[in-house]
Enzyme design. Structure first.
Site, PDB file in Angstrom:
ATOM      1  N   HIS A 130      -8.666   3.745  -2.584  1.00 38.39           N
ATOM      2  CA  HIS A 130      -7.322   3.237  -2.288  1.00 38.39           C
ATOM      3  C   HIS A 130      -6.811   2.327  -3.404  1.00 38.39           C
ATOM      4  O   HIS A 130      -6.671   1.123  -3.218  1.00 38.39           O
ATOM      5  CB  HIS A 130      -7.342   2.508  -0.943  1.00 38.39           C
ATOM      6  CG  HIS A 130      -6.014   2.053  -0.452  1.00 38.39           C
ATOM      7  ND1 HIS A 130      -4.821   2.633  -0.837  1.00 38.39           N
ATOM      8  CD2 HIS A 130      -5.676   1.042   0.408  1.00 38.39           C
ATOM      9  CE1 HIS A 130      -3.817   2.017  -0.242  1.00 38.39           C
ATOM     10  NE2 HIS A 130      -4.298   1.048   0.511  1.00 38.39           N
ATOM     11  N   CYS A 179       0.803  -1.223   0.000  1.00 35.32           N
ATOM     12  CA  CYS A 179       0.000   0.000   0.000  1.00 35.32           C
ATOM     13  C   CYS A 179       0.836   1.272   0.000  1.00 35.32           C
ATOM     14  O   CYS A 179       0.297   2.360  -0.235  1.00 35.32           O
ATOM     15  CB  CYS A 179      -0.941   0.001   1.199  1.00 35.32           C
ATOM     16  SG  CYS A 179      -2.086  -1.391   1.220  1.00 35.32           S
TER      17      CYS A 179
END
Length: 398
Positions: free
Chosen positions: A345, A85
């Site tokens: 995201h 991430c």
């Protein structure tokens, strides 16, 4: 080693979308959109870019080359980056590092992701997972429930409740805030506002985390152009450039895998050490920042980051939330973009979207999201397994 300053001179991003929502929108098209926006923002041609660092998590090898070929084919080094991430921020870190150490006067950091709907899953099942040791340790600490990501961050949230008395409402208020902020962000995947009861009553994913406190899977791309002081001066960009005044990247410490605390398994020590390094480099402390974009993959992580980034003492994050210290009118505005929870995201793009938001805030170009009198901004992005990247920015004209 002496280092040159590095400046953000152009940023761009796409709107973040639900996976598959835009028919025919593949990663080359995403990269062309965000990269072209960043080049136009800087007012330069792609031919002036000397290196490119391109991040993505889900994709074939050398997809980074295919992506930037949409901007031009000039033979420059193109490095593919994959750090879960924090992939986008890792690309940013590498591009800035190339400029700081004189390897390039102008570098591109670009990130994209084309994701599958639903929870994240493993791509390769015939080999050990990178976080296998993390999973095994956390299973000794907390109740196991899949998918892994909400379990890991939810367990850390439960731990904070047990240790410091935080309540489900504190986590829900973070979701409430970030959804409210996203209403003014045209790039956000969601632009809906909710009541606190709606946040609390949404489907439970892993107690205390409801669906409206969890970041969604997303498609999208972000980009930033990083340049040296000489490049900024030659192109007369001083009034628009944003200086990276501190930047650090950390990976897991021994404590991450020798702990009995869930928060360390999800990178608390990485976050603390990266933030301290940035404060030392920049000479700035938490009270010097007006705007913070941080990694709220789940509301529990945002709460823990208030403490890891030293916005408050350990255990005091609920007080910040109850006092509205992290929204407009408070001590900081945290995630004015809507954060990961509401903006979306797409893993490879997230860190560069954070960079874009903070650049706009420092220039006074954030439209309805604009915070008053912004002098310095802080960015935090983490990928488990693990890498945390923290970056501090100020206007170059200072």
């Amino acid at each position: 080693m002496a280092q040159r300053p590095a400046y953000v001179i152009g940023v761009g991003m796409t709107k973040f979308e639900k996976p598959g929502r835009r028919e025919g929108w593949d990663y080359p098209q995403m990269a062309r959109e965000s990269g072209t926006n960043a080049l136009d923002d800087a007012g330069i041609d792609y031919e002036e870019v000397e290196q490119a660092y391109v991040g993505y998590v889900y994709g074939e090898s050398t997809a980074g080359q295919r992506a930037v070929y949409e901007l031009g084919m000039t033979g420059i080094p193109v490095v593919n980056v994959n750090n879960n991430c924090s992939t986008g921020s890792t690309a940013l870190f590498l591009a800035a590092q190339a400029v700081r150490h004189g390897a390039a006067d102008c570098a591109l950091a670009l990130g994209f992701e084309k994701m599958q709907p639903g929870s994240l899953g493993a791509t390769f099942t015939d080999r050990e997972q990178p976080m296998q040791r993390h999973f095994e340790l956390l299973a000794q600490i907390s109740e196991v429930k899949f998918p892994p990501a909400p379990w890991m961050f939810g367990a850390a949230g439960r731990e904070h409740m047990a240790d410091y008395g935080s309540e489900p409402e504190h986590f829900a208020k973070i979701g409430l805030k970030n959804h409210r902020h996203s209403v003014n962000n045209p790039y956000a995947q969601f632009q809906d506002e909710y009541t606190l009861d709606q946040i609390l009553d949404a489907p439970m994913i892993y107690e205390p985390l409801t669906k409206l406190q969890c970041s969604p899977t997303s498609d999208g791309s972000g980009a930033a152009i990083i340049a040296s002081a000489d490049f900024v001066e030659r192109h007369d960009l001083g009034r628009r450039a944003v200086e990276i005044v501190g930047q650090a990247m950390t990976t897991d410490f021994e404590s991450s895998l020798s702990t009995r605390q869930a928060k360390d398994v999800i990178g608390y020590d990485m976050n603390v050490q990266a933030a301290r390094a940035v404060y030392d480099q920049s000479g700035l402390g938490p009270d010097d920042f007006q705007v913070i974009e941080l990694h709220d993959c789940f509301s529990a992580n945002e709460l823990l980051l208030y403490e890891a980034l030293d916005l408050c003492d350990e255990g005091d994050a609920p007080r910040l939330i109850d006092n509205d210290d992290t929204t407009y009118g408070g001590r900081w505005v945290v995630n004015p973009s809507g954060g990961l929870i509401s903006k979306g995201h797409p893993l490879g793009a997230t860190g560069l979207a954070q960079c874009a938001e903070l650049t706009w805030q420092l220039r006074g170009e954030a439209d309805a999201r604009q915070v008053e009198d912004v002098d310095a901004c802080l960015q935090h992005n983490i990928g488990l397994g693990g890498a945390a990247v923290v970056t501090a920015y100020q206007r170059a004209e200072r």
